[in-house]
Design a protein around this motif. Structure first.
Motif, PDB file in Angstrom:
ATOM      1  N   ARG A   1       0.372   3.201  16.910  1.00 39.67           N
ATOM      2  CA  ARG A   1      -0.260   4.154  16.000  1.00 39.67           C
ATOM      3  C   ARG A   1      -0.405   3.565  14.598  1.00 39.67           C
ATOM      4  NH1 ARG A   1       2.086   8.174  17.819  1.00 39.67           N
ATOM      5  NH2 ARG A   1       4.044   7.968  16.700  1.00 39.67           N
ATOM      6  N   SER A   2       0.635   2.882  14.120  1.00 38.16           N
ATOM      7  CA  SER A   2       0.569   2.329  12.764  1.00 38.16           C
ATOM      8  C   SER A   2      -0.389   1.145  12.666  1.00 38.16           C
ATOM      9  CB  SER A   2       1.965   1.920  12.284  1.00 38.16           C
ATOM     10  OG  SER A   2       2.428   0.790  12.994  1.00 38.16           O
ATOM     11  N   LYS A   3      -0.551   0.407  13.754  1.00 38.12           N
ATOM     12  CA  LYS A   3      -1.441  -0.766  13.756  1.00 38.12           C
ATOM     13  C   LYS A   3      -2.854  -0.415  14.218  1.00 38.12           C
ATOM     14  CE  LYS A   3       2.021  -3.729  13.132  1.00 38.12           C
ATOM     15  NZ  LYS A   3       2.347  -4.412  11.983  1.00 38.12           N
TER      16      LYS A   3
ATOM     17  N   GLY B   1       4.826   4.280  18.233  1.00 42.15           N
ATOM     18  CA  GLY B   1       4.733   4.316  16.775  1.00 42.15           C
ATOM     19  C   GLY B   1       4.078   3.068  16.216  1.00 42.15           C
ATOM     20  N   GLU B   2       4.417   1.934  16.785  1.00 38.04           N
ATOM     21  CA  GLU B   2       3.815   0.685  16.320  1.00 38.04           C
ATOM     22  C   GLU B   2       2.317   0.647  16.636  1.00 38.04           C
ATOM     23  OE1 GLU B   2       4.520  -4.134  16.505  1.00 38.04           O
ATOM     24  OE2 GLU B   2       5.868  -2.816  17.636  1.00 38.04           O
TER      25      GLU B   2
END
Length: 127
Positions: free
Chosen positions: A54-56, A51-52
């Motif tokens: 993907r978000s970054k 998730g991190e």
């Protein structure tokens, strides 16, 4: 956060995930099974890292070369595949789990190759 700092932080997290996955695999091979809590802990950490990543991704892509982008994509895919693999293996025993070692080893190999590729690229930039 600058692009280099973000890449360095994500690289450290990816390396830590590789270390955790390798340790899990070594224990799994030695014991033949793993506890549900160990399995869920690693799976949660891997999904959180996915998730991190993907978000970054938009920030990482802006400051990354094409080779770095490809290595990051491969690392993300390997981490996601390992997390999904850890969702399998609940069979007869409610307190232990037996995941597919071969699948996790492939994920670990891909992750290791991605880390090597990113490190090699960083070394050539600093040379």
């Amino acid at each position: 956060m600058s692009g280099m700092t973000l890449k360095r932080n994500m690289m450290n997290k990816i390396i830590n995930a590789r270390i955790d996955l390798d340790a899990y695999l070594q224990l799994r091979k030695a014991k033949g099974y793993m506890s549900i809590s160990d399995n869920e802990h690693l799976r949660t950490n891997l999904f959180d890292l996915c998730g991190e990543l993907r978000s970054k991704a938009p920030q990482l892509i802006q400051s990354a070369t094409p080779k770095e982008r490809d290595a990051l994509r491969q690392a993300g895919e390997a981490i996601a595949s390992a997390a999904v693999c850890l969702m399998t293996g609940h069979h007869d025993c409610p307190t232990s789990i037996a995941v597919n070692v071969a699948s996790l080893e492939r994920c670990l190999t891909t992750l290791s190759e991605s880390i090597y590729s990113m490190n090699a690229h960083i070394d050539t930039l600093h040379a």
